[in-house]
Design a protein around this motif. Structure first.
Motif, PDB file in Angstrom:
ATOM      1  N   SER A 108      -0.569  11.556  -0.018  1.00 57.18           N
ATOM      2  CA  SER A 108       0.303  10.827  -0.929  1.00 57.18           C
ATOM      3  C   SER A 108       0.920  11.769  -1.961  1.00 57.18           C
ATOM      4  O   SER A 108       0.472  12.900  -2.160  1.00 57.18           O
ATOM      5  CB  SER A 108      -0.491   9.729  -1.644  1.00 57.18           C
ATOM      6  OG  SER A 108      -1.451  10.309  -2.507  1.00 57.18           O
TER       7      SER A 108
ATOM      8  N   ASP B  66      -9.390  13.566   0.270  1.00 63.83           N
ATOM      9  CA  ASP B  66      -8.021  14.036   0.485  1.00 63.83           C
ATOM     10  C   ASP B  66      -7.968  15.556   0.461  1.00 63.83           C
ATOM     11  O   ASP B  66      -7.140  16.168   1.137  1.00 63.83           O
ATOM     12  CB  ASP B  66      -7.090  13.489  -0.601  1.00 63.83           C
ATOM     13  CG  ASP B  66      -7.002  11.981  -0.574  1.00 63.83           C
ATOM     14  OD1 ASP B  66      -6.737  11.431   0.510  1.00 63.83           O
ATOM     15  OD2 ASP B  66      -7.200  11.353  -1.631  1.00 63.83           O
TER      16      ASP B  66
ATOM     17  N   GLY C 292      -2.078   5.152  -7.843  1.00 55.60           N
ATOM     18  CA  GLY C 292      -2.792   5.578  -6.649  1.00 55.60           C
ATOM     19  C   GLY C 292      -4.118   6.233  -6.987  1.00 55.60           C
ATOM     20  O   GLY C 292      -4.646   6.085  -8.094  1.00 55.60           O
TER      21      GLY C 292
ATOM     22  N   THR D 139      -0.600  13.705   6.506  1.00 53.33           N
ATOM     23  CA  THR D 139       0.255  13.413   5.374  1.00 53.33           C
ATOM     24  C   THR D 139      -0.578  12.902   4.203  1.00 53.33           C
ATOM     25  O   THR D 139      -1.408  12.009   4.380  1.00 53.33           O
ATOM     26  CB  THR D 139       1.305  12.354   5.745  1.00 53.33           C
ATOM     27  OG1 THR D 139       2.085  12.832   6.841  1.00 53.33           O
ATOM     28  CG2 THR D 139       2.220  12.062   4.562  1.00 53.33           C
TER      29      THR D 139
ATOM     30  N   ASP E 162       0.827  -1.206   0.000  1.00 52.72           N
ATOM     31  CA  ASP E 162       0.000   0.000   0.000  1.00 52.72           C
ATOM     32  C   ASP E 162       0.867   1.263   0.000  1.00 52.72           C
ATOM     33  O   ASP E 162       0.574   2.248  -0.680  1.00 52.72           O
ATOM     34  CB  ASP E 162      -0.929   0.011   1.220  1.00 52.72           C
ATOM     35  CG  ASP E 162      -2.031  -1.032   1.119  1.00 52.72           C
ATOM     36  OD1 ASP E 162      -2.264  -1.535   0.002  1.00 52.72           O
ATOM     37  OD2 ASP E 162      -2.648  -1.338   2.154  1.00 52.72           O
ATOM     38  N   ILE E 163       1.940   1.233   0.808  1.00 56.13           N
ATOM     39  CA  ILE E 163       2.850   2.388   0.868  1.00 56.13           C
ATOM     40  C   ILE E 163       3.518   2.605  -0.484  1.00 56.13           C
ATOM     41  O   ILE E 163       3.632   3.731  -0.971  1.00 56.13           O
ATOM     42  CB  ILE E 163       3.903   2.179   1.969  1.00 56.13           C
ATOM     43  CG1 ILE E 163       3.233   2.247   3.355  1.00 56.13           C
ATOM     44  CG2 ILE E 163       5.007   3.230   1.873  1.00 56.13           C
ATOM     45  CD1 ILE E 163       4.152   1.898   4.489  1.00 56.13           C
TER      46      ILE E 163
ATOM     47  N   LEU F 201       0.942   4.189  -2.781  1.00 56.52           N
ATOM     48  CA  LEU F 201       0.685   5.597  -2.489  1.00 56.52           C
ATOM     49  C   LEU F 201       1.878   6.477  -2.838  1.00 56.52           C
ATOM     50  O   LEU F 201       1.721   7.647  -3.182  1.00 56.52           O
ATOM     51  CB  LEU F 201       0.329   5.770  -1.013  1.00 56.52           C
ATOM     52  CG  LEU F 201      -1.004   5.157  -0.569  1.00 56.52           C
ATOM     53  CD1 LEU F 201      -1.132   5.222   0.945  1.00 56.52           C
ATOM     54  CD2 LEU F 201      -2.172   5.865  -1.222  1.00 56.52           C
ATOM     55  N   ALA F 202       3.075   5.922  -2.713  1.00 59.47           N
ATOM     56  CA  ALA F 202       4.286   6.704  -2.975  1.00 59.47           C
ATOM     57  C   ALA F 202       4.609   6.805  -4.459  1.00 59.47           C
ATOM     58  O   ALA F 202       5.505   7.544  -4.850  1.00 59.47           O
ATOM     59  CB  ALA F 202       5.476   6.096  -2.238  1.00 59.47           C
TER      60      ALA F 202
END
Length: 276
Positions: free
Chosen positions: A248, A108, A57, A246, A47-48, A51-52
């Motif tokens: 993405s 977001d 994403g 935070t 998932d990270i 998103l990165a």
């Protein structure tokens, strides 16, 4: 590390043998439970990475209906061409309670017009507001109406006209009420109450109505901005995000695209103010 874990648990996890080790019944019990933990950890790492990645994403956008049918369209078109792998999820937000999507982590970011100061139920320290450009409320009519041919109109002449406005409590309604009140005039009759941009535009072309909307919307529509002064505070179009949260990389990319698109609008407003 295993010895320390055994000491903490008070149980032997592995039997040490000359040819290696094998889990005890306690070790088997722990492995059965931790397997799910490691699966979740691996999924979390994926998932990270997702998103990165600025080419993938998703971006979850809350937006006013008026903005979604006007200048949000070219923003989305340009962003999707640059980042075809990104999923954009746009949700129309109501005029009241628009901040709930941010608080509940459904959005977001939020794109919305507002008139400072903060509402009493929206603490200034909770939400970050980035003003993109100042906007002004204008009166509009269909391009073929008698009002569209006038070079100057006094607000008093519009008291008896049929108006299309948003519901009481919205900035659209409050702005017109403020303008007429500042001139000591009675509030005009609202014969159609709606915030639907397509519905307002449709009936304006019938020539029977007058409406009010932000200048940025009117200038992108086929309606006629009337030469009448509305003494009201300027609106601000802004990006709303939660403070200390935070986002993405792909959300950052989308916000930057919104800034780039609206930057000329801010420059036009400044130029118009300087000429005055």
């Amino acid at each position: 590390m295993i010895a320390e874990l055994e000491h903490t648990l008070g149980a032997r996890l592995f039997d040490r043998r000359p040819r290696g080790v094998e889990p005890t019944l306690y070790g088997d019990a722990l492995l059965t439970r931790t397997r799910a933990v490691f699966d979740e950890l691996r999924q979390g790492i994926k998932d990270i990475e997702f998103l990165a990645d600025p080419t993938g994403g998703e971006v979850r956008i809350g937006c006013s209906v008026a903005a979604s049918v006007t200048f949000l369209r070219p923003i989305i078109r340009g962003f999707s061409e640059a980042y075809p792998g990104v999923a954009l999820r746009v949700e129309d937000v109501p005029a009241a309670g628009w901040e709930h999507g941010l608080r509940e982590r459904k959005h977001d970011l939020l794109l919305q017009w507002w008139v400072p100061p903060y509402p009493s139920d929206l603490p200034a320290g909770e939400v970050k507001v980035e003003t993109l450009f100042d906007d002004h409320l204008v009166a509009v009519a269909g391009p073929q109406t008698r009002w569209a041919r006038r070079r100057r109109i006094d607000l008093a002449e519009l008291v008896g006209e049929r108006w299309i406005l948003g519901p009481p409590g919205t900035a659209n309604y409050a702005g017109i009420a403020e303008a007429f009140r500042a001139r000591g005039l009675a509030m005009p009759k609202v014969v159609l109450e709606t915030l639907s941009m397509p519905l307002r535009t449709y009936f304006l072309f019938s020539g029977q109505f007058i409406a009010a909307m932000p200048r940025s919307l009117a200038s992108q529509s086929t309606v006629k901005i009337l030469p009448v002064e509305l003494s009201v505070r300027p609106w601000q179009f802004a990006i709303f995000t939660l403070r200390n949260r935070t986002v993405s990389l792909v959300v950052d990319r989308f916000i930057e695209r919104v800034r780039e698109f609206t930057r000329p609008m801010q420059a036009k407003r400044r130029g118009a103010s300087a000429m005055k």
